[in-house]
Design an enzyme around this catalytic site. Sequence first.
Site, short mmCIF file in Angstrom:
data_model
loop_
_atom_site.label_atom_id
_atom_site.label_comp_id
_atom_site.label_asym_id
_atom_site.label_seq_id
_atom_site.Cartn_x
_atom_site.Cartn_y
_atom_site.Cartn_z
N LYS A 1 -2.29 6.22 -4.13
CA LYS A 1 -3.37 7.18 -3.87
C LYS A 1 -3.03 8.54 -4.46
O LYS A 1 -1.87 8.94 -4.50
CB LYS A 1 -3.61 7.32 -2.36
CG LYS A 1 -3.76 6.00 -1.63
CD LYS A 1 -3.90 6.19 -0.13
CE LYS A 1 -3.69 4.89 0.61
NZ LYS A 1 -2.27 4.47 0.68
N ASP B 1 0.85 -1.20 0.00
CA ASP B 1 0.00 0.00 0.00
C ASP B 1 0.88 1.25 0.00
O ASP B 1 1.64 1.48 0.94
CB ASP B 1 -0.92 -0.01 1.22
CG ASP B 1 -1.85 1.19 1.23
OD1 ASP B 1 -2.87 1.13 0.51
OD2 ASP B 1 -1.57 2.17 1.94
N TYR C 1 3.34 10.10 0.31
CA TYR C 1 4.31 9.53 1.24
C TYR C 1 5.75 9.82 0.82
O TYR C 1 6.68 9.63 1.61
CB TYR C 1 4.14 8.00 1.34
CG TYR C 1 2.81 7.54 1.87
CD1 TYR C 1 1.91 8.41 2.46
CD2 TYR C 1 2.45 6.19 1.76
CE1 TYR C 1 0.68 7.95 2.94
CE2 TYR C 1 1.23 5.73 2.24
CZ TYR C 1 0.34 6.61 2.81
OH TYR C 1 -0.87 6.16 3.27
N HIS D 1 -7.36 9.99 -2.16
CA HIS D 1 -6.86 9.90 -0.78
C HIS D 1 -7.76 10.59 0.24
O HIS D 1 -7.84 10.14 1.40
CB HIS D 1 -5.46 10.51 -0.72
CG HIS D 1 -4.60 9.92 0.35
ND1 HIS D 1 -3.22 9.92 0.29
CD2 HIS D 1 -4.90 9.30 1.52
CE1 HIS D 1 -2.72 9.32 1.36
NE2 HIS D 1 -3.71 8.95 2.12
#
Length: 288
Positions: free
Chosen positions: A74, A44, A49, A107
């Site tokens: 996402k 994931d 990130y 997201h």
Amino acid sequence: MDTYTLVNGISIPRIGYGTWKNLNPKECVNGIKYALELGFKHIDCARVYANEKLVGQGILESGVERKDIFITSKLRNSAHGYEHVRKEVEATLADLNTDYLDLYLIHWPVVAGHQEDWREDNLDTWKAFEELYEEGKLKAIGVSNFSVNHLENLVENARIAPMVNQILIHPGVLLTEEMEYCRKHDILLEAYSPLAPLSVLTKNETFQKIMANHGKSPAQILIRFILELGALPLTKTIHPSRMSENLHVNDFSLTKEEMDFLATWSHPDFTPRDNQKERPPQALDAKI
């Protein structure tokens, strides 16, 4: 690894390996390699990130074939809108060194500049998701942090309904309304931060008895709880021993009394997030 089946027939491994906050290059790359070696098949990710290149490197170095890995990413909050999505997906594909994603999610439902017209914004964004899904670059499409009103907007107005909703689920935070809606509409629930209350629960006498009843660790009990809710837990650790522990949860079941305790347990430190407003800005989001 056991799987769930999405509404479009795609199989998705029942436990995922999360990559949030894995910014140390060596730890991130090795974490992916360890996870795949130990049996994780579901990774994931998210563009925000800021580590998808590292994740892609870890996958490449693992030697595991792409077809044997389920990869999720996402859409960043700052990349909402039909005209931005394709560019964003291409950047993620390049970083991950792949030509398709198994699952791609919006997201967050309400983002900067669209506090009032989030309905139109999500539909406009979702239209690009639908096109990329039909082209095969996205094998499945879904959302994250969506409440019922956000889900209804897509289910009732889009051509293709979301296949997944990734939300916060753990003892102390059970979003009953969202969970019921997703089950009714064949939207798979994914649970992020399933181990969040671990340090608090381990001090609870009833929880200690549950661990003793099954001879399992606190993390294994909490992961099993999510699975028995019919949801998909996303776990996160850089330690191989804990990765292995998190995967070994299929040899026991929780009793009704144990499930009821975990489902009704509460603590002031754990409350649902307010996703009806713009998400607080993330520093990483402005850097990508």
